[in-house]
Design an enzyme around this catalytic site. Structure first.
Site, PDB file in Angstrom:
ATOM      1  N   LYS A  70       5.163  75.853  17.049  1.00 16.82           N
ATOM      2  CA  LYS A  70       5.363  76.506  18.344  1.00 16.82           C
ATOM      3  C   LYS A  70       4.545  77.797  18.362  1.00 16.82           C
ATOM      4  O   LYS A  70       4.594  78.573  17.413  1.00 16.82           O
ATOM      5  CB  LYS A  70       6.839  76.831  18.554  1.00 16.82           C
ATOM      6  CG  LYS A  70       7.116  77.481  19.873  1.00 16.82           C
ATOM      7  CD  LYS A  70       8.574  77.725  20.257  1.00 16.82           C
ATOM      8  CE  LYS A  70       9.605  77.598  19.236  1.00 16.82           C
ATOM      9  NZ  LYS A  70      10.955  77.888  19.684  1.00 16.82           N
ATOM     10  N   CYS A  87      -3.150  84.893  29.361  1.00 20.85           N
ATOM     11  CA  CYS A  87      -3.612  83.546  29.699  1.00 20.85           C
ATOM     12  C   CYS A  87      -2.428  82.597  29.881  1.00 20.85           C
ATOM     13  O   CYS A  87      -1.487  82.598  29.085  1.00 20.85           O
ATOM     14  CB  CYS A  87      -4.525  83.023  28.579  1.00 20.85           C
ATOM     15  SG  CYS A  87      -5.071  81.320  28.828  1.00 20.85           S
ATOM     16  N   CYS A  89      -3.478  79.280  30.999  1.00 14.35           N
ATOM     17  CA  CYS A  89      -4.138  77.967  31.013  1.00 14.35           C
ATOM     18  C   CYS A  89      -4.416  77.425  29.610  1.00 14.35           C
ATOM     19  O   CYS A  89      -4.787  76.270  29.456  1.00 14.35           O
ATOM     20  CB  CYS A  89      -5.458  78.040  31.785  1.00 14.35           C
ATOM     21  SG  CYS A  89      -6.804  78.879  30.910  1.00 14.35           S
ATOM     22  N   CYS A  98      -6.187  86.642  28.756  1.00 15.37           N
ATOM     23  CA  CYS A  98      -7.079  85.887  29.642  1.00 15.37           C
ATOM     24  C   CYS A  98      -8.512  86.362  29.451  1.00 15.37           C
ATOM     25  O   CYS A  98      -8.769  87.569  29.392  1.00 15.37           O
ATOM     26  CB  CYS A  98      -6.642  86.112  31.096  1.00 15.37           C
ATOM     27  SG  CYS A  98      -7.766  85.406  32.321  1.00 15.37           S
ATOM     28  N   HIS A 102      -9.970  80.164  32.714  1.00 15.38           N
ATOM     29  CA  HIS A 102      -9.194  79.359  33.671  1.00 15.38           C
ATOM     30  C   HIS A 102     -10.079  78.913  34.843  1.00 15.38           C
ATOM     31  O   HIS A 102      -9.848  77.848  35.410  1.00 15.38           O
ATOM     32  CB  HIS A 102      -7.967  80.129  34.175  1.00 15.38           C
ATOM     33  CG  HIS A 102      -8.308  81.427  34.826  1.00 15.38           C
ATOM     34  ND1 HIS A 102      -8.322  82.630  34.148  1.00 15.38           N
ATOM     35  CD2 HIS A 102      -8.686  81.706  36.092  1.00 15.38           C
ATOM     36  CE1 HIS A 102      -8.666  83.598  34.974  1.00 15.38           C
ATOM     37  NE2 HIS A 102      -8.895  83.057  36.164  1.00 15.38           N
TER      38      HIS A 102
HETATM   39  S1  FES Z   1      -5.472  82.114  32.475  1.00 12.01           S
HETATM   40 FE1  FES Z   1      -6.341  81.221  30.734  1.00 12.01          FE
HETATM   41  S2  FES Z   1      -8.240  82.201  30.572  1.00 12.01           S
HETATM   42 FE2  FES Z   1      -7.338  83.076  32.311  1.00 12.01          FE
END
Ligand code: FES
Length: 123
Positions: A70, A87, A89, A98, A102
């Site tokens: 995890k 982030c 994504c 981030c 994304h």
């Molecule tokens: S939300 Fe993953 S790189 Fe921006």
């Protein structure tokens, strides 16, 4: 010779049982494999497209710390400063922060994910 106690019954016509659909053994040897192939093919195609939509086999995290059962990050709110961009994504090279990856992910997949931004009201 004694005669039978009852007169013989008249010959009745044999009942005809037919649905109008007949299939031979030879046809069955073709129909069954085609039906099985259609079911298996449909299953495999649906599995493939569900994997394509969500990345790989339904996993969101494709690269970050894959040896861990995890992935968890924890920050003290006092240490965040005026603004932090995290982030969501799972494509960032600076995860958990981030790095803008994304945008490429969204372009390639049609997704619409973006970062979590935490900031002080004044910032
Ligand atoms: S939300 Fe993953 S790189 Fe921006």
């Amino acid at each position: 010779m004694a005669s039978p106690p009852f007169p013989p019954l008249p010959t009745l016509p044999k009942p005809v049982v037919s649905s109008g659909f007949r299939i031979s053994k030879e046809q069955l040897t073709t129909v069954i494999p085609v039906a099985v192939a259609a079911v298996v093919g449909t299953y495999l195609v649906s599995r493939y497209f569900s994997g394509v939509r969500s990345g790989s086999k339904g996993q969101i995290n494709l690269t970050v710390n894959k040896v861990s059962p995890k992935v968890v990050h924890s920050f003290d709110i006092e240490d965040i400063g005026t603004k932090a961009v995290y982030c969501r994504c799972w494509r960032s090279k600076k995860f958990p922060y981030c790095d803008g990856s994304h945008a490429k992910h969204n372009e390639e997949t049609g997704d619409n994910v973006g970062p979590l931004i935490i900031k002080k009201k004044d910032a």
